[in-house]
Design an enzyme around this catalytic site. Structure first.
Site, mmCIF file in Angstrom:
data_model
loop_
_atom_site.group_PDB
_atom_site.id
_atom_site.type_symbol
_atom_site.label_atom_id
_atom_site.label_comp_id
_atom_site.label_asym_id
_atom_site.label_seq_id
_atom_site.Cartn_x
_atom_site.Cartn_y
_atom_site.Cartn_z
ATOM 1 N N ALA A 216 23.211 62.037 139.286
ATOM 2 C CA ALA A 216 23.425 61.033 140.333
ATOM 3 C C ALA A 216 24.455 61.552 141.319
ATOM 4 C CB ALA A 216 23.884 59.713 139.731
ATOM 5 N N THR A 254 9.014 56.784 150.093
ATOM 6 C CA THR A 254 9.509 57.672 151.138
ATOM 7 C C THR A 254 10.868 58.249 150.741
ATOM 8 O OG1 THR A 254 8.372 56.384 152.827
ATOM 9 C CG2 THR A 254 10.166 57.826 153.569
ATOM 10 N N CYS A 348 31.750 43.539 128.820
ATOM 11 C CA CYS A 348 32.180 42.139 128.800
ATOM 12 C C CYS A 348 31.148 41.292 129.533
ATOM 13 C CB CYS A 348 33.541 41.989 129.466
ATOM 14 S SG CYS A 348 34.831 42.986 128.702
#
Length: 406
Positions: A216, A254, A348
């Site tokens: 990423a 795209t 949490c």
């Protein structure tokens, strides 16, 4: 406490999302707003396509793979989903033709992008086998081999987080890749946290058995909304989205030109930041030094802090620390009130503290697994960031400990 000025804030959450690097913003500005769909056949479209392919080639060169193996995605989550769902469907095809369902293998320390994708496979009838990690959070080759082999049908696909997003523990991916290769099992590695923070060269022959790897951009100072799945040539991958058939007819949609350019610039900056000579020079050593100095000092404060998995190889930038008698969300909110941004080591939900599934898989007691914080450094971090955190932690821990017994 009054609202803090931005200049007073301390950002120690690079593992969640690292601030965008200036060179990435500059590279993206040069193409943002330019017309043209990179799939169009006219000249403007071909110009856009050229920008995408130049970015693909640069990412491939820096990662050590072939450009045809680089698939742009919307981020690490989509890359993980595509690897697990698309990789399994392609790899398990032979078993399905025999009337059986090949197992999928993963660990209990994975990111939700992997575990929830595996859950989809299980809901569809695929058996799951858990490869158990040890008390350090390390997956040994023998544990992976046992899970792949099982007691019947061998697993079609195994998914293992390369560098844990919570504890920073790094797996010996070369050894695990050899295990998978010997057994004909496709191995996927979630490499989202590894890029720029641990040695990484997919051209290394020792990693030949690694079939799929996710990355990423925003974890290394790139733009949010773009990632890469490296899918090795010869490794099957079925589409999980449908439409125009972009990205090797596997990932339709795209391709965003500016985001692809931004990812290439971020990967370049992250890789250049790791010295060719090794781990003891350059940006890698600087970030690791900041993390190690913090860990040493927080333990020395005597406030009941313990560094998680200190005996294992860990990423340069992630420190995971548990605080005796505290709850992670109390610590997080108290630090935030001082303008210090970190992450809780546990998930949490609706104000209910839940133990970290990662620490529980490592054998930690629920109270310990619910007391952790993750602090993470990056390209914009300075020594003063840790100083600010250390200055307020004794008070924060004292208040959090008191809140935990109410």
């Amino acid at each position: 406490m009054s609202a803090l000025d931005a200049a007073d804030l301390v950002y120690l959450d690079h593992a969640a999302s690292s601030p965008q690097r200036p060179e990435v913003t500059e590279a993206m500005a040069a193409v943002t707003g330019l017309p043209g769909n990179p799939s169009a056949l006219h000249g403007i479209g071909r110009a856009a396509r050229r920008r995408v392919e130049e970015s693909r080639e640069e990412v491939a060169e820096l990662l050590g793979c072939h450009p045809s193996e680089v698939l742009f995605t919307s981020g690490g989550t989509e890359a993980d989903n595509l690897a697990v769902l698309g990789g399994y469907e392609a790899a398990a095809g032979e078993s399905a033709s025999r009337g059986g369902a090949a197992p999928v293998v993963t660990t209990r320390t994975e990111h939700a992008a992997v575990t929830e994708a595996v859950g989809r496979l299980v809901a569809g009838g695929a058996p799951v086998r858990w490869a158990e990690v040890d008390a350090r959070g390390v997956l040994t080759p023998s544990a992976l081999a046992e899970a792949i082999d099982g007691d019947g049908e061998p697993a079609a696909l195994a998914s293992v987080v390369w560098g844990n997003n919570e504890t920073g523990v790094v797996q010996d991916m070369a050894a695990l890749a050899q295990v998978a290769r010997d057994r004909g099992c496709v191995l996927h590695a979630d490499g989202v946290q590894v890029l720029g923070h641990a040695p990484l060269d997919l051209a290394d022959p020792a990693l030949e058995g690694l079939g799929l790897v996710s990355f990423a951009a925003h974890k290394i100072g790139g733009p949010q909304g773009v990632g890469v799945l490296v899918a090795r040539r010869g490794v099957g991958l079925s589409p999980t989205t449908f439409g125009g058939g972009q990205e090797r007819r596997v990932r339709s949609g795209t391709v965003p030109v500016a985001l692809a350019v931004g990812m290439a610039a971020a990967v370049r900056a992250a890789v250049d930041g790791r010295a060719v000579e090794g781990r003891d020079a350059g940006e890698a050593a600087r970030v690791r030094g900041l993390r190690e100095a913090f860990e040493e000092r927080v333990v020395a404060t005597g406030i009941g802090a313990r560094v998680t998995a200190s005996g294992a190889e860990r990423l340069d930038h992630i420190a995971h620390v548990t605080f005796e008698g505290c709850r992670s969300e109390d610590l997080l909110f108290l630090l935030d009130s001082h303008g210090i941004a970190v992450s809780a080591g546990s998930a949490c939900s609706a104000g209910v503290n839940r133990p970290s599934h990662v620490l529980e898989a490592m054998g930690e007691a629920p109270a310990v697994a619910a007391s952790g914080l993750r602090l993470s450094w990056g390209w914009s971090s300075t020594a003063d960031d840790a100083e600010r955190a250390l200055a307020v932690l004794p008070e924060v821990v004292e208040r959090a400990r008191a809140a935990a017994v109410v």
